[in-house]
Motif scaffolding. Structure first.
Motif, mmCIF file in Angstrom:
data_model
loop_
_atom_site.group_PDB
_atom_site.id
_atom_site.type_symbol
_atom_site.label_atom_id
_atom_site.label_comp_id
_atom_site.label_asym_id
_atom_site.label_seq_id
_atom_site.Cartn_x
_atom_site.Cartn_y
_atom_site.Cartn_z
ATOM 1 N N SER A 71 0.839 -1.211 0.000
ATOM 2 C CA SER A 71 0.000 0.000 0.000
ATOM 3 C C SER A 71 0.870 1.256 0.000
ATOM 4 C CB SER A 71 -0.922 -0.003 1.221
ATOM 5 O OG SER A 71 -1.815 -1.095 1.184
ATOM 6 N N GLU A 72 1.968 1.213 0.747
ATOM 7 C CA GLU A 72 2.908 2.347 0.756
ATOM 8 C C GLU A 72 3.513 2.559 -0.626
ATOM 9 O OE1 GLU A 72 5.914 2.365 3.739
ATOM 10 O OE2 GLU A 72 4.513 1.996 5.378
ATOM 11 N N ASN A 75 0.897 4.268 -2.677
ATOM 12 C CA ASN A 75 0.767 5.665 -2.258
ATOM 13 C C ASN A 75 1.918 6.533 -2.759
ATOM 14 O OD1 ASN A 75 -1.680 5.646 -0.909
ATOM 15 N ND2 ASN A 75 -0.781 5.142 1.074
ATOM 16 N N SER A 76 3.071 5.874 -3.026
ATOM 17 C CA SER A 76 4.238 6.633 -3.473
ATOM 18 C C SER A 76 4.182 7.004 -4.952
ATOM 19 C CB SER A 76 5.524 5.834 -3.205
ATOM 20 O OG SER A 76 5.622 4.710 -4.084
ATOM 21 N N SER A 79 1.145 11.426 -8.818
ATOM 22 C CA SER A 79 -0.187 11.691 -9.378
ATOM 23 C C SER A 79 -0.117 12.233 -10.800
ATOM 24 C CB SER A 79 -0.954 12.669 -8.484
ATOM 25 O OG SER A 79 -0.212 13.858 -8.316
ATOM 26 N N PRO A 267 -2.960 7.626 -9.901
ATOM 27 C CA PRO A 267 -3.213 8.210 -8.581
ATOM 28 C C PRO A 267 -3.727 9.652 -8.720
ATOM 29 C CG PRO A 267 -0.948 7.382 -8.804
ATOM 30 C CD PRO A 267 -1.522 7.484 -10.176
ATOM 31 N N THR A 270 -4.366 14.174 -3.325
ATOM 32 C CA THR A 270 -5.298 14.120 -2.191
ATOM 33 C C THR A 270 -6.233 15.318 -2.147
ATOM 34 O OG1 THR A 270 -3.656 12.868 -0.922
ATOM 35 C CG2 THR A 270 -5.450 13.873 0.312
ATOM 36 N N ASP A 327 -4.858 7.822 5.652
ATOM 37 C CA ASP A 327 -3.699 7.798 4.746
ATOM 38 C C ASP A 327 -3.978 7.023 3.461
ATOM 39 O OD1 ASP A 327 -1.100 8.495 4.036
ATOM 40 O OD2 ASP A 327 -0.259 6.615 4.806
ATOM 41 N N GLN A 328 -5.207 7.144 2.974
ATOM 42 C CA GLN A 328 -5.570 6.505 1.718
ATOM 43 C C GLN A 328 -5.547 7.544 0.591
ATOM 44 O OE1 GLN A 328 -6.747 2.888 1.525
ATOM 45 N NE2 GLN A 328 -5.387 3.205 3.252
ATOM 46 N N ARG A 329 -5.353 7.044 -0.623
ATOM 47 C CA ARG A 329 -5.408 7.924 -1.802
ATOM 48 C C ARG A 329 -6.474 7.408 -2.755
ATOM 49 N NH1 ARG A 329 0.247 9.238 -4.497
ATOM 50 N NH2 ARG A 329 -1.126 10.651 -5.631
ATOM 51 N N THR A 394 -9.795 3.020 -3.463
ATOM 52 C CA THR A 394 -8.845 3.545 -2.479
ATOM 53 C C THR A 394 -7.559 2.724 -2.571
ATOM 54 O OG1 THR A 394 -9.652 2.054 -0.770
ATOM 55 C CG2 THR A 394 -10.693 4.235 -0.903
ATOM 56 N N THR A 395 -6.526 3.174 -1.859
ATOM 57 C CA THR A 395 -5.250 2.445 -1.884
ATOM 58 C C THR A 395 -5.435 1.010 -1.420
ATOM 59 O OG1 THR A 395 -4.100 4.514 -1.377
ATOM 60 C CG2 THR A 395 -2.874 2.479 -1.046
#
Length: 773
Positions: A71-72, A75-76, A79, A267, A270, A327-329, A394-395
């Protein structure tokens, strides 16, 4: 609509053009040698290859940790870029397999064994899964120039490699040759072995790289395509279930046919995602308010809000909460996959099988109609996204579609170690790829430990010109060594074969002064004579006499023996020196003087087995030490010649029962590693081994460990030392002979190794009396 997504779609828009040639089907405009592709107007892509991890056999806690780490990684993702995760399944090419794996005949009298070994490998390959599973990550970015794109990729690649490293996956950037090979192997199935692209040569001649990788023909139909003499179909994930298991992608990619699956990820930043969800929530609240106003106007003041509206409100609030507090995208994703087969009937059957898996997970996998060409380019890891079947996730929702399954070991030029217990693919190990080549072979009696060692020795003897040295305390290797043309040296109190314990070749030892290292070896020998240990006086005397013996050797050229050392001890004035000489008498002038004579056996054979079975308990540990010292001499000689040496030492735990013998062997282990020798320690008494700090350190620092069936106490210690989960430990609990767990670098791979019993090789390697008849 989300502004960034809308801008991205505008950038991706291209004028529709019917391809007039096969080459025009491939959506690549320009390639750069570092692996960057130009795949559209100002659109650049770069691909990475990363290794699988043991997700399928991890514990629940480890899976949760892997899930969060993945998940990290998601998130990285930037976008401003599109990220494509691709799983490529391809069948092993038989010609390529034979060329890389099978042993060539040498007309040296051993070809009958090579033929048996080759047949065994072919049978295993046919009966195994025979599929290679590769995972790629492709980043696509819009930049005004190649230089800007290159700088961007240089920055993000470090971040991606770091996140995948946290997962235990090794990530490497693909250059143009490697990336084009993926396309070549996909387009031209069966011709993988002929790939030898030279971009510089092609540029000199003015050739187009597409001419080299494209298939002979393309024909796109309504719901499938023909590519050369093969048939293909592109499908996409149309409807998602509200709940998807993490095994979904694994089941989709368990096909025993060539297929490729890609997940495109966009992505959303946020702030933009929060604004979008707030607008959606505002719209839902407005609809609810308008509905309530209508009910109130009709004097229906007790009306309950409709379920669909209440559900929309709930989901929107949960989504907003995920974005702001968890902490979700927001991720825009679409999943596409392509199947290829030899016949249309097989393609239809495979399509139905894939769709059945989708239905099992309450998902709908549909065929792309009149979009097969666009779908094909979308699936391939080149950075094109022509199919817009998007889903907002979501992530965490996207992380469920993780590509990981189980680690594989299939090294080029590797040695066969069995089959992966989960994927049933062959395990081919090349220890040269590891940080160090030290290895351990552990298992209780009857677990197949000796058989595994003999199998490795056999392969090395038949396939290489390397030297092989074996310390054999139980007389188990003699028949095999004799059959391979090696030399068996039988050492016992009554034997005429002698090994000089004082031999020392040039370059001996680990330090600047070889005499210091030899002195440590002599101290370890004396430690075997007196189990009470040596005092500081005795140690000083032995060290002094050892130096004097080798001073005489440099002056006279006469090879020293233990008798020479005893003579020097008798010349010393100290009372302790006389006591040391007396304790050494049994091993020089007495009945156990087997190591006190000059070496009189052929130690130049390529394969040597030191048989110390008849030495007896008093001399066995001493014999192990002397043989290890002889191996150091041989390794030093081979190192100067540029020749590799393989060392096999059975019952290794005996050497760690005393302080000096442990120190000596620890030093020998380091020397082996530094001098192009591959040492393998074999033992059944893991508990005794782990009770020594030196042995535990050697074991934990070894990059290659084969663990067969283990006793309960040993399992606990190994789990603690090597960080093995309970699920992984199950593979070495009550395991069948020849089955267990391999530690290969950071990988832990369960394996099965069943050797055919109706062969000459099996009769040479087995230790079961009933199998030798």
């Amino acid at each position: 609509m989300i502004k960034s997504l809308n801008n991205l779609k505008k950038q991706e828009q291209v004028a529709f053009k019917i391809p007039k040639t096969i080459q025009e089907v491939i959506s690549i405009e320009k390639v750069y040698q570092n692996g960057i592709f130009l795949v559209g107007k100002n659109k650049y892509s770069l691909s990475f290859k990363f290794t699988d991890i043991n997700y399928a056999i991890a514990s629940r806690e480890d899976r949760e940790s892997m899930f969060l780490d993945y998940s990290e990684l998601l998130n990285s993702f930037d976008s401003g870029a599109i990220t494509k995760i691709t799983i490529n399944l391809r069948r092993i090419n038989r010609k390529n397999f034979e060329q890389e794996i099978l042993l060539p005949f040498k007309q040296d009298g051993l070809d009958i064994y090579r033929q048996e070994y080759n047949q065994m490998l072919l049978d295993k390959a046919i009966n195994s899964n025979g599929m290679i599973r590769e995972i790629y990550l492709t980043i696509t970015i819009f930049k005004k120039s190649y230089e800007e794109a290159r700088n961007y990729f240089r920055r993000v690649s470090t971040d991606i490699i770091s996140h995948l490293s946290n997962l235990g996956s090794k990530c490497t950037q693909l250059d143009a040759i490697e990336k084009l090979r993926i396309l070549h192997d996909f387009y031209r199935v069966g011709e993988e072995v002929f790939y030898s692209l030279d971009l510089k040569d092609m540029m000199k001649k003015g050739h187009d790289f597409k001419d080299y990788i494209c298939p002979d023909s393309f024909s796109f139909k309504k719901d499938y395509f023909e590519m050369g003499n093969r048939f293909g179909r592109v499908l996409f994930l149309k409807d998602y279930a509200s709940f998807i298991k993490d095994s979904f992608v694994t089941e989709l990619t368990e096909m025993n046919e060539n297929m490729m699956m890609s997940i495109d990820v966009i992505p959303i930043s946020t702030d933009e995602a929060v604004k979008e969800i707030e607008n959606r929530l505002l719209g839902v609240e407005t609809n609810i308010t308008n509905w309530q106003r209508k009910q109130n106007a009709n004097n229906n003041f007790s009306a309950v809000i409709p379920y669909d509206m209440e559900q929309q409100r709930k989901e929107s609030k949960e989504f907003l909460d995920d974005l702001t507090t968890r902490d979700q995208r927001m991720m825009i994703a679409n999943l596409t996959l392509v199947l290829t087969a030899d016949t249309k009937e097989k393609l239809d059957a495979d399509t139905e099988a894939i769709q059945a898996i989708g239905r099992k997970h309450l998902c709908q996998i549909s065929t792309l109609y009149f979009q097969q060409m666009d779908g094909l380019n979308t699936v391939l890891p080149i950075g094109v996204r022509s199919i817009k079947a998007e889903r907002t996730l979501t992530t965490e929702s996207l992380a469920v579609l993780n590509p990981f399954r189980v680690q594989e070991i299939f090294d080029k030029g590797g040695i066969y170690y069995g089959e992966n217990a989960i994927s049933h693919n062959l395990i081919m190990v090349n220890k040269a790829n590891l940080l160090n080549q030290s290895s351990f072979l552990l298992g209780v009696p009857g677990s197949g430990k000796s058989f595994s060692a003999k199998e490795l020795i056999t392969f090395l003897a038949l396939s290489t010109e390397d030297d092989i040295l074996i310390c054999d305390p139980e007389a188990e290797y003699s028949a095999l060594v004799n059959s391979m043309g090696g030399q068996v040296i039988s050492i016992s109190a009554s034997s005429k074969d002698h090994i000089n314990a004082m031999d020392m070749t040039e370059g001996y030892g680990d330090g600047v002064n070889p005499v210091v290292d030899k002195s440590e070896f002599i101290l370890s020998l004396f430690e075997q004579l007196d189990k009470k240990g040596l005092g500081p006086k005795e140690k000083s005397i032995i060290d002094r006499c050892t130096a004097l013996v080798y001073d005489d050797y440099h002056k006279t050229g006469i090879v020293p023996t233990l008798m020479s050392l005893r003579t020097k001890l008798l010349e010393q004035p100290e009372k302790e020196a006389g006591e040391l000489a007396l304790s050494l008498e049994l091993f020089t002038n007495g009945s156990l003087n087997v190591f006190a004579h000059e070496t009189n056996v052929n130690i130049n054979s390529r394969i040597i087995s030191y048989d110390i079975y008849k030495l007896g308990k008093q001399l066995k540990t001493m014999g192990l030490l002397v043989i290890t010292d002889a191996m150091i001499n041989r390794v030093s000689e081979n190192y100067k010649k540029g020749k590799r040496t393989h060392i096999f030492i059975d019952e290794i735990h005996v050497l760690f029962e005393n302080e000096y013998s442990a120190n000596f062997f620890n030093s020998a282990w380091r020397q082996f590693r530094k001098r192009n020798a591959y040492p393998t320690a074999i033992t059944q008494n893991v508990e005794y081994l782990l009770s020594s700090v030196d042995a535990s350190t050697m074991l934990s620092n070894s990059e290659f460990i084969v663990m067969l069936n283990q006793a309960a106490t040993d399992r606990k210690e190994l789990a603690r030392l090597l960080n093995i989960s309970d699920e992984q430990m199950s593979y070495i609990t009550n395991a069948d002979a020849g089955c267990g767990l391999i530690k290969y670098g950071n990988s832990l791979v369960p394996f099965i190794n069943k050797f055919p019993t109706n062969t000459k090789l099996y009769k040479l390697m087995t230790t079961k009396p009933e199998d030798k008849n």
